[in-house]
Design a protein around this motif. Structure first.
Motif, PDB file in Angstrom:
ATOM      1  N   MET A 125       0.738  -1.241   0.029  1.00 22.64           N
ATOM      2  CA  MET A 125      -0.007   0.035   0.064  1.00 22.64           C
ATOM      3  C   MET A 125       0.768   1.170   0.125  1.00 22.64           C
ATOM      4  O   MET A 125       1.866   1.302   0.579  1.00 22.64           O
ATOM      5  N   THR A 126       0.424   2.261  -0.753  1.00 20.84           N
ATOM      6  CA  THR A 126       1.033   3.497  -0.696  1.00 20.84           C
ATOM      7  C   THR A 126       0.715   4.214   0.617  1.00 20.84           C
ATOM      8  O   THR A 126      -0.260   3.926   1.293  1.00 20.84           O
ATOM      9  N   LYS A 127       1.466   5.327   1.181  1.00 19.16           N
ATOM     10  CA  LYS A 127       1.128   6.091   2.495  1.00 19.16           C
ATOM     11  C   LYS A 127      -0.175   6.747   2.138  1.00 19.16           C
ATOM     12  O   LYS A 127      -0.971   6.594   3.234  1.00 19.16           O
ATOM     13  N   ARG A 128      -0.669   7.136   1.028  1.00  9.82           N
ATOM     14  CA  ARG A 128      -1.866   7.734   0.757  1.00  9.82           C
ATOM     15  C   ARG A 128      -3.117   6.785   1.166  1.00  9.82           C
ATOM     16  O   ARG A 128      -4.033   7.095   1.597  1.00  9.82           O
ATOM     17  N   GLU A 129      -2.926   5.716   0.440  1.00 13.29           N
ATOM     18  CA  GLU A 129      -3.875   4.657   0.791  1.00 13.29           C
ATOM     19  C   GLU A 129      -3.835   4.165   2.249  1.00 13.29           C
ATOM     20  O   GLU A 129      -5.146   4.055   2.662  1.00 13.29           O
ATOM     21  N   THR A 130      -2.748   4.144   2.824  1.00  9.05           N
ATOM     22  CA  THR A 130      -2.862   3.739   4.231  1.00  9.05           C
ATOM     23  C   THR A 130      -3.702   4.806   5.044  1.00  9.05           C
ATOM     24  O   THR A 130      -4.279   4.615   6.027  1.00  9.05           O
ATOM     25  N   GLU A 131      -3.448   6.092   4.729  1.00 16.03           N
ATOM     26  CA  GLU A 131      -3.882   7.118   5.586  1.00 16.03           C
ATOM     27  C   GLU A 131      -5.264   7.240   5.269  1.00 16.03           C
ATOM     28  O   GLU A 131      -6.104   7.562   6.159  1.00 16.03           O
ATOM     29  N   GLU A 132      -5.803   7.022   4.088  1.00 21.12           N
ATOM     30  CA  GLU A 132      -7.371   6.596   3.744  1.00 21.12           C
ATOM     31  C   GLU A 132      -8.114   5.663   4.536  1.00 21.12           C
ATOM     32  O   GLU A 132      -9.153   5.749   4.947  1.00 21.12           O
ATOM     33  N   ARG A 133      -7.195   4.551   4.782  1.00 25.18           N
ATOM     34  CA  ARG A 133      -7.806   3.725   5.672  1.00 25.18           C
ATOM     35  C   ARG A 133      -7.509   3.591   7.047  1.00 25.18           C
ATOM     36  O   ARG A 133      -7.843   2.561   7.934  1.00 25.18           O
ATOM     37  N   PHE A 164      -4.075  -8.335  11.715  1.00 26.35           N
ATOM     38  CA  PHE A 164      -5.089  -8.887  10.718  1.00 26.35           C
ATOM     39  C   PHE A 164      -5.845  -7.547  10.194  1.00 26.35           C
ATOM     40  O   PHE A 164      -6.030  -7.561   9.171  1.00 26.35           O
ATOM     41  N   SER A 165      -6.005  -6.630  11.004  1.00 26.87           N
ATOM     42  CA  SER A 165      -6.801  -5.461  10.489  1.00 26.87           C
ATOM     43  C   SER A 165      -6.074  -4.665   9.518  1.00 26.87           C
ATOM     44  O   SER A 165      -6.861  -4.598   8.620  1.00 26.87           O
ATOM     45  N   VAL A 166      -4.975  -4.524   9.560  1.00 25.03           N
ATOM     46  CA  VAL A 166      -4.032  -3.970   8.647  1.00 25.03           C
ATOM     47  C   VAL A 166      -4.001  -4.984   7.342  1.00 25.03           C
ATOM     48  O   VAL A 166      -4.497  -4.318   6.038  1.00 25.03           O
TER      49      VAL A 166
END
Length: 246
Positions: A125-133, A164-166
């Motif tokens: 995942m990109t940093k932006r994708e991680t921030e969104e989730r 697991f959540s990640v």
């Protein structure tokens, strides 16, 4: 339903795959020396997979079934890219995330928050994708009050919940699951199953390994039964489970 153009382009292709392992029969230098002096065999070859072939299409949910030593976990690791076949090919199309060794990328000296970003990056995942989730990941894990605590202070249950959540909030096309649904208490397990069903309903491809036959027959439409390193059955999951129980 799959469109014809999608059906002919599998997400996963396993083509005539072979995988062998060396089984050691000694556990120390002394044992190895004594075995060599007595001319005893130090290792034997174990044929985990012997010419396995199948395709898995977009949006399919497939259970890999078999008794211990049948090769199902080895096959899952080959699909994930953790292992490479000795012969044959394993091809995947799209982003793959494996719930195989959940939390393997976690660093004990980092906080839960920092490990979310680290493990999400390892999963592609990109940093932006991680921030969104991020908020969804924390909420799902149910450990909000400990998120800025170093994970070395987490209980095993807290650690697995966050890991697991990640993994199940990663943007993926193929999700590989190996016996990880045994984590946490029953309400959390049910929440995990519901999330996995959501991913499948969204068109993600699922490949599941579990000894919980009732769960896999309910979660998966198709079952591939492995026996002695080969495919013994490939069809409806309920039929595959019935064969396991004979």
């Amino acid at each position: 339903m799959l469109r014809t153009s999608e059906a002919v382009s599998p997400r996963i292709r396993v083509a005539d795959v072979h995988k062998d392992f060396k089984l050691r029969h000694t556990h120390s230098v002394k044992e190895t020396f004594l075995a060599a002096v007595r001319r005893k065999q130090l290792t034997t070859d174990f044929h985990a997979l012997n010419g396995v072939s199948f395709d898995i299409g977009p949006g399919e949910s497939v259970a890999l079934l078999g008794f211990n030593g049948s090769g199902k976990s080895t096959l899952l690791k080959l699909i994930s890219g953790v292992l490479r076949p000795d012969e044959g090919h394993v091809l995947t199309r799209g982003r793959v995330a494996g719930l195989i060794e959940v939390g393997a990328g976690f660093h004990p000296d980092l906080s839960g928050r920092e490990n979310i970003y680290l493990n999400a990056a390892i999963l592609g995942m990109t940093k932006r994708e991680t921030e969104e989730r991020y908020d969804d990941i924390v909420a799902f894990s149910e450990i909000e009050q400990f998120i800025d605590t170093e994970v070395k202070h987490y209980s095993s249950g807290m650690f697995l919940r966050l890991a697991f959540s990640v993994a199940i909030h990663t943007e993926v096309d193929i999700l590989l699951i190996d016996e990880i649904l045994s984590v946490g208490d029953e309400p959390f397990q049910q929440k995990c199953l519901a999330r996995i069903r959501e991913l499948h309903n969204d068109g993600k491809t699922l490949v599941v390994v579990s000894h919980d036959l009732d769960m896999v027959s309910d979660l998966c439409e198709r079952g591939i039964l492995l026996r002695d390193g080969g495919v013994a059955f490939d069809g409806a999951s309920k039929d595959a489970v019935a064969l396991m129980r004979q």
